[in-house]
Design a protein around this motif. Structure first.
Motif, PDB file in Angstrom:
ATOM      1  N   TYR A 110      66.014  30.623  44.529  1.00 11.78           N
ATOM      2  CA  TYR A 110      66.874  29.729  43.745  1.00 11.78           C
ATOM      3  C   TYR A 110      67.332  28.484  44.498  1.00 11.78           C
ATOM      4  O   TYR A 110      67.963  27.625  43.903  1.00 11.78           O
ATOM      5  N   ASN A 111      67.038  28.399  45.793  1.00 15.13           N
ATOM      6  CA  ASN A 111      67.355  27.190  46.547  1.00 15.13           C
ATOM      7  C   ASN A 111      66.071  26.381  46.713  1.00 15.13           C
ATOM      8  O   ASN A 111      65.111  26.869  47.317  1.00 15.13           O
ATOM      9  N   ASN A 124      79.735  32.759  50.949  1.00 16.58           N
ATOM     10  CA  ASN A 124      78.445  32.334  50.422  1.00 16.58           C
ATOM     11  C   ASN A 124      78.197  33.076  49.101  1.00 16.58           C
ATOM     12  O   ASN A 124      78.115  34.300  49.079  1.00 16.58           O
ATOM     13  N   LEU A 174      68.080  33.312  48.105  1.00 17.13           N
ATOM     14  CA  LEU A 174      67.963  32.005  48.748  1.00 17.13           C
ATOM     15  C   LEU A 174      66.580  31.408  48.513  1.00 17.13           C
ATOM     16  O   LEU A 174      66.445  30.249  48.106  1.00 17.13           O
ATOM     17  N   ARG A 175      65.530  32.189  48.744  1.00 20.28           N
ATOM     18  CA  ARG A 175      64.164  31.641  48.638  1.00 20.28           C
ATOM     19  C   ARG A 175      63.750  31.400  47.196  1.00 20.28           C
ATOM     20  O   ARG A 175      62.864  30.589  46.921  1.00 20.28           O
ATOM     21  N   LYS A 201      76.744  27.212  51.993  1.00 26.04           N
ATOM     22  CA  LYS A 201      76.951  26.960  50.562  1.00 26.04           C
ATOM     23  C   LYS A 201      75.645  26.390  49.997  1.00 26.04           C
ATOM     24  O   LYS A 201      75.531  25.200  49.718  1.00 26.04           O
ATOM     25  N   PRO A 202      74.637  27.236  49.843  1.00 27.14           N
ATOM     26  CA  PRO A 202      73.328  26.721  49.417  1.00 27.14           C
ATOM     27  C   PRO A 202      73.330  26.217  47.978  1.00 27.14           C
ATOM     28  O   PRO A 202      74.036  26.759  47.115  1.00 27.14           O
ATOM     29  N   GLU A 203      72.553  25.179  47.743  1.00 28.30           N
ATOM     30  CA  GLU A 203      72.356  24.714  46.372  1.00 28.30           C
ATOM     31  C   GLU A 203      71.587  25.783  45.601  1.00 28.30           C
ATOM     32  O   GLU A 203      70.651  26.391  46.124  1.00 28.30           O
ATOM     33  N   VAL A 204      71.981  26.019  44.361  1.00 29.92           N
ATOM     34  CA  VAL A 204      71.328  27.038  43.541  1.00 29.92           C
ATOM     35  C   VAL A 204      70.891  26.412  42.227  1.00 29.92           C
ATOM     36  O   VAL A 204      71.680  25.762  41.547  1.00 29.92           O
ATOM     37  N   LEU A 234      75.623  33.519  47.354  1.00 33.16           N
ATOM     38  CA  LEU A 234      74.399  34.321  47.336  1.00 33.16           C
ATOM     39  C   LEU A 234      74.581  35.627  48.100  1.00 33.16           C
ATOM     40  O   LEU A 234      73.952  36.640  47.778  1.00 33.16           O
ATOM     41  N   GLU A 247      65.021  23.874  48.517  1.00 35.09           N
ATOM     42  CA  GLU A 247      64.504  23.579  49.864  1.00 35.09           C
ATOM     43  C   GLU A 247      63.850  24.800  50.495  1.00 35.09           C
ATOM     44  O   GLU A 247      62.748  24.725  51.034  1.00 35.09           O
ATOM     45  N   SER A 249      62.795  27.490  48.988  1.00 35.25           N
ATOM     46  CA  SER A 249      61.638  27.865  48.181  1.00 35.25           C
ATOM     47  C   SER A 249      60.402  27.071  48.609  1.00 35.25           C
ATOM     48  O   SER A 249      59.316  27.621  48.793  1.00 35.25           O
TER      49      SER A 249
END
Length: 731
Positions: A710-711, A578, A707-708, A462-465, A580, A713, A715
């Motif tokens: 909009y997240n 997820n 992911l790379r 559940k990545p932070e966006v 994303l 960390e 990024s």
């Protein structure tokens, strides 16, 4: 395309290999790499962070992505603060919101005198005041305000909007003469053509400036049938047909246009593609080569002549001519020449052609493809050192090739098989550094042990966006940019279309801006395609401009936009998916188009078949008759249920779940029984359906890009790798 699952369970092979595969174990992968936290401690210099030139500074711009009720109080606070640099912006946006909600009096309070305080948007402010007066039934005041726009700002795009609404023929003539590229001018012209179709000069304006708009092909047909036209007019008509992929009619029109290399080539190509007249196509290509022997199009024409030759031997003279005279066409010609000799069993001549390809044209995509073919053959024969040796030059000679990240990644895999763990680690770091946008960067990050998800863990993450702020467009006037950044998409589009007149040959900056505008208008597929095609620019200057743009996050965020975020978050949360990953699959299936249909009638964002919707409905206690597959909420509701279902079938292995979404469970079951499962990466490479193999890589590559980008960390982490500039190890 989403396939319906059969009710009977899928037979699986027992055994350690498959169990490890379903559990996501990387049997052949080394346990190497630093944790995410360790990487984040090593500074924050990231080439991919949004640069200051592309990130507009304003307290108002970030509010554009919020809904009207969400931003109302914040805008009011800024609008009432006399010391705020954003006070005028806040007044304008809040007034626009009030007009949207038919609260005209509140809007007029904010707009009063604003044209003096906010000169950049002065004519649009007057138009907003007129719109508010219309809502109040004050037609006279509204008309006076529009006349004021015409009097004080006659040379602005806003004047056309005033002319259109005033609707007086004399002023409309002014719009046609001075603003032919304004969309409201097109509307004026269309109305006139309905009254009197016999007006070729008006039709030519639509052909030139509105070629990609609905209904233009019909206008072209009328022009081509009924009028005596100049060669220059035929070129306009031909280009418009070409823009709309009507190649047979484009060929006929180009044949009557001035004889330029491009026009001759398109005449021949249109005839060839449409299958209309093979002999005439050949004659046209020959005419091009004869009349313009130095033109780049002549090199391509020689390739087409070889393609259309009756025998393989007949093709050789054309290919030899292309190799001798046209460096840009030589690599393609050498490949065809080698294949012809292979077909003739002349292996010596074939080998000479291949050797010339990789020695003289090593930077070509064709050389990369040949090297990769040999590398794969050597890897299949378990000659991993040889495979490494053949693949490694692709990453440096052909850095823009789609094969470059793939080659770098497999150098890492082969190094592991040779027991060279440090070289493998360096190879994976190199892929993340040099090809951060690729599926193989994600695979490299996963093998390095970074917190980016693996085949078996992606669904649970559940990545932070952090949603993006609109970037400052790279082209257009300051007025256009301001309208765009304020989310005034209708007015921004009218302004941009007025300014953007060289649609046939846009600059890199203009094409990127056009893509941004298409995305803002909800034309998501068109926008993504427009922006993605920038990588195909050919001249060194344009390639340099593209490379500079592609170093910025704004470019990649435009290629990977976030429409329908609310619906995706809602149903992803409910299905425990997820978000994303769901976004990634939607981008691949439909490019976020809610009404698109496949040949099989799969519909909408997640390409759900009506039969599948009917099958799912009772299982989620929904009446199938109430479902509208063109409604984003309904479509994502069903698509996420199915994606969850496929994950459950395969022990939450996303590789298999995504493959099943595309090819169906029957095919995946068959592959699990026939393809070795010890190494998931090998399994992907050996999927026998090219469509599904590419689909898996594209969906998971999409996931990685979201992911790379909009997240925060990840990024920052990718930026760390990019700043290290590792080199790919050589064999």
């Amino acid at each position: 395309m989403l396939k319906q699952l059969k009710k009977n369970p899928i037979p699986l092979i027992a055994g350690a290999g498959l169990c490890a595969f379903l559990a996501g174990a990387m049997v052949s992968a080394p346990e190497i790499g630093k944790s995410l936290g360790q990487w984040l401690k090593h500074g924050n210099n990231s080439p991919e962070q949004i640069s200051e030139t592309s990130k507009a500074k304003s307290a108002v711009y970030p509010l554009v992505s919020q809904s009207l009720p969400e931003r109302a109080a914040k805008l009011a606070e800024i609008a009432q603060n006399p010391r705020s640099a954003d006070r005028e912006r806040a007044r304008y946006l809040l007034a626009s919101d009030y007009i949207e909600r038919t609260q005209a009096k509140k809007a007029l309070v904010l707009l009063e005198g604003l044209e003096k305080d906010y000169p950049l948007l002065a004519p649009y402010i007057l138009l907003k005041q007129a719109q508010a007066q219309d809502l109040l039934g004050e037609d006279g005041k509204a008309s006076d305000l529009r006349q004021k726009v015409l009097k004080q700002y006659p040379k602005t795009a806003a004047a056309v909007k005033a002319i259109y609404l005033i609707a007086q023929p004399k002023q409309q003539n002014l719009a046609i003469a001075q603003f032919p590229s304004h969309p409201l001018t097109w509307e004026i012209i269309r109305k006139r053509l309905q009254e009197n179709p016999n007006q070729p000069q008006l039709q030519l304006i639509l052909a030139k400036y509105a070629a990609n708009q609905p209904g233009t092909v019909g206008v072209l047909d009328d022009l081509a049938k009924g009028f005596t036209l100049k060669p220059e007019d035929w070129e306009i008509i031909a280009t418009a047909y070409w823009t709309n992929n009507v190649f047979d009619k484009a060929a006929d029109a180009y044949a009557k246009a001035p004889k330029t290399p491009l026009n001759l080539y398109r005449t021949g190509r249109g005839l060839q593609v449409s299958g209309k007249n093979r002999e005439k196509a050949i004659a046209t290509y020959k005419q091009l080569v004869q009349q313009f022997p130095e033109a780049q199009e002549s090199g391509t024409a020689l390739l087409r002549l070889a393609e259309m030759a009756k025998t393989r031997q007949d093709a050789l003279p054309y290919l030899n001519q292309a190799i001798a005279k046209f460096p840009d066409a030589a690599s393609k010609a050498l490949v065809e020449k080698a294949k012809i000799f292979q077909g003739l069993k002349d292996n010596k001549s074939a080998q000479q052609a291949w050797q010339l390809l990789i020695s003289k044209y090593s930077n070509s995509d064709e050389a990369a493809e040949y090297r990769w073919k040999i590398a794969q053959e050597k890897a299949t024969a378990k000659d991993y050192a040889g495979a490494w040796q053949w693949a490694e030059p692709i990453t440096t000679n052909n850095p823009t090739s789609i094969l470059a990240p793939r080659a770098g990644f497999w150098v890492g895999k082969w190094a592991t098989l040779l027991g060279k763990q440090q070289e493998a680690k360096t190879a994976y770091e190199y892929v993340i550094s040099q090809f951060p946008y690729s599926y193989y960067a994600w695979r490299s990050a996963a093998i390095l042990g970074l917190n980016v998800g693996n085949f078996n863990t992606v669904r649970q993450l559940k990545p932070e966006v952090v949603p993006p702020q609109r970037p400052v467009p790279t082209a257009g006037s300051e007025t256009f940019k301001e309208l765009y950044l304020l989310g005034q998409d209708r007015d921004a589009w009218l302004q941009w279309e007025t300014e953007f007149q060289n649609k046939d040959k846009p600059t890199v900056a203009e094409q990127f801006t056009e893509g941004l505008m298409q995305l803002a208008r909800g034309e998501n597929k068109l926008g993504i395609d427009t922006i993605s095609k920038l990588e195909d620019r050919e001249t060194p200057e344009e390639q340099a401009e593209y490379q500079a743009l592609s170093k910025q996050s704004i470019y990649w965020q435009a290629r990977y936009p976030f429409p329908y975020l609310q619906e995706i978050e809602k149903w992803s949360t409910q299905r425990q998916l997820n978000p994303l990953l769901v976004t990634a699959l939607i981008r691949q299936e439909s490019r976020f188009e809610p009404k698109v249909k496949s040949i099989a009638n799969a519909t909408g964002l997640m390409q759900v078949l009506p039969s599948t919707a009917k099958w799912i409905a009772p299982q989620i206690k929904v009446d199938s008759k109430t479902i509208n597959l063109e409604d984003p909420n309904d479509n994502i509701m069903l698509g996420t249920w199915y994606l969850d279902h496929t994950h459950q079938q395969y022990n939450n292995n996303s590789l298999l779940a995504i493959a099943s979404y595309n090819a169906g469970p029957g095919n995946v079951s068959k592959w699990l029984q026939t393809i070795p499962t010890q190494d998931p990466d090998e399994f992907v490479e050996k999927i026998p359906f090219d469509e599904t193999k590419n689909y898996v890589r594209q969906v998971l590559g999409n996931y990685w890009n979201y992911l790379r980008l909009y997240n925060p960390e990840i990024s920052a982490l990718v930026g760390q790798y990019s700043a290290t500039h590792p080199k790919l190890p050589t064999q």
